[in-house]
Design a protein around this motif. Structure first.
Motif, PDB file in Angstrom:
ATOM      1  N   PHE A  77       0.825  -1.206   0.000  1.00 58.18           N
ATOM      2  CA  PHE A  77       0.000   0.000   0.000  1.00 58.18           C
ATOM      3  C   PHE A  77       0.864   1.263   0.000  1.00 58.18           C
ATOM      4  CE2 PHE A  77      -2.996  -3.029   2.057  1.00 58.18           C
ATOM      5  CZ  PHE A  77      -3.907  -3.061   1.028  1.00 58.18           C
ATOM      6  N   PHE A  78       2.011   1.211   0.653  1.00 58.53           N
ATOM      7  CA  PHE A  78       2.917   2.365   0.674  1.00 58.53           C
ATOM      8  C   PHE A  78       3.467   2.636  -0.723  1.00 58.53           C
ATOM      9  CE2 PHE A  78       7.286   4.007   1.043  1.00 58.53           C
ATOM     10  CZ  PHE A  78       7.052   5.185   1.744  1.00 58.53           C
ATOM     11  N   TRP A  79       3.833   1.596  -1.433  1.00 58.05           N
ATOM     12  CA  TRP A  79       4.498   1.754  -2.724  1.00 58.05           C
ATOM     13  C   TRP A  79       3.547   2.075  -3.863  1.00 58.05           C
ATOM     14  CZ3 TRP A  79       9.364   2.752  -2.456  1.00 58.05           C
ATOM     15  CH2 TRP A  79      10.075   2.300  -1.358  1.00 58.05           C
ATOM     16  N   ILE A  80       2.240   1.796  -3.677  1.00 56.41           N
ATOM     17  CA  ILE A  80       1.305   2.129  -4.755  1.00 56.41           C
ATOM     18  C   ILE A  80       0.628   3.479  -4.532  1.00 56.41           C
ATOM     19  CG2 ILE A  80       0.860  -0.272  -5.355  1.00 56.41           C
ATOM     20  CD1 ILE A  80      -1.847  -0.001  -3.895  1.00 56.41           C
ATOM     21  N   SER A  81       0.907   4.115  -3.402  1.00 55.37           N
ATOM     22  CA  SER A  81       0.270   5.412  -3.131  1.00 55.37           C
ATOM     23  C   SER A  81       1.229   6.551  -3.442  1.00 55.37           C
ATOM     24  CB  SER A  81      -0.201   5.475  -1.678  1.00 55.37           C
ATOM     25  OG  SER A  81       0.895   5.409  -0.805  1.00 55.37           O
ATOM     26  N   GLU A  82       0.647   7.749  -3.586  1.00 55.28           N
ATOM     27  CA  GLU A  82       1.471   8.930  -3.862  1.00 55.28           C
ATOM     28  C   GLU A  82       2.394   9.222  -2.700  1.00 55.28           C
ATOM     29  OE1 GLU A  82      -1.280  12.080  -4.607  1.00 55.28           O
ATOM     30  OE2 GLU A  82      -1.353  11.651  -6.728  1.00 55.28           O
ATOM     31  N   PRO A  83       3.514   9.818  -2.892  1.00 51.10           N
ATOM     32  CA  PRO A  83       4.084  10.342  -4.127  1.00 51.10           C
ATOM     33  C   PRO A  83       4.854   9.300  -4.918  1.00 51.10           C
ATOM     34  CG  PRO A  83       5.503  10.942  -2.311  1.00 51.10           C
ATOM     35  CD  PRO A  83       4.329  10.190  -1.728  1.00 51.10           C
TER      36      PRO A  83
END
Length: 121
Positions: free
Chosen positions: A54-60
């Motif tokens: 979830f961290f890597w698919i969210s912005e930025p």
């Protein structure tokens, strides 16, 4: 057949890793939405979040905005609430002081997880 590289497949989080590395628990905390924690486990949550998909698919970094990724992550946590609530209710019925019983149960559970996740080569 025996694997070429021994992989530890036990479920653990970064808070347990910090415990194995020798970091102390710190004080017991209860966070809204997150639930019970210690200072070490709270720091571990940051490590867990940065290694989460979830961290890597969210912005930025990624294509999604932070809110949908955070909502999906919290949704997974919400799905576990059924077992947590029933466990808490049974603990509350049998305890004179529910807060102290919950704190002791959480700390003992986390300590057992740390001792049980020490990998022997």
């Amino acid at each position: 057949s025996k694997p070429l590289i021994p992989v530890d497949n036990r479920d653990a989080d970064f808070g347990q890793t910090l415990g194995i590395w020798g970091f102390g628990e710190g004080i017991y905390l209860v966070w809204p939405v997150v639930g019970p924690s210690t200072v070490r486990d709270t720091v571990g949550l940051a490590g867990d979040w940065t290694t989460s998909a979830f961290f890597w698919i969210s912005e930025p970094i990624g294509p999604l905005e932070l809110e949908p990724a955070l909502a999906a992550s919290l949704g997974l946590r919400f799905n576990d609430m059924g077992t947590v609530i029933s466990t808490y209710e049974s603990l509350k019925k049998s305890a004179v002081e529910p807060y102290i019983a919950a704190r002791d149960a959480y700390v003992k559970y986390r300590r057992a997880g740390i001792m049980g996740n020490r990998f022997q080569w």
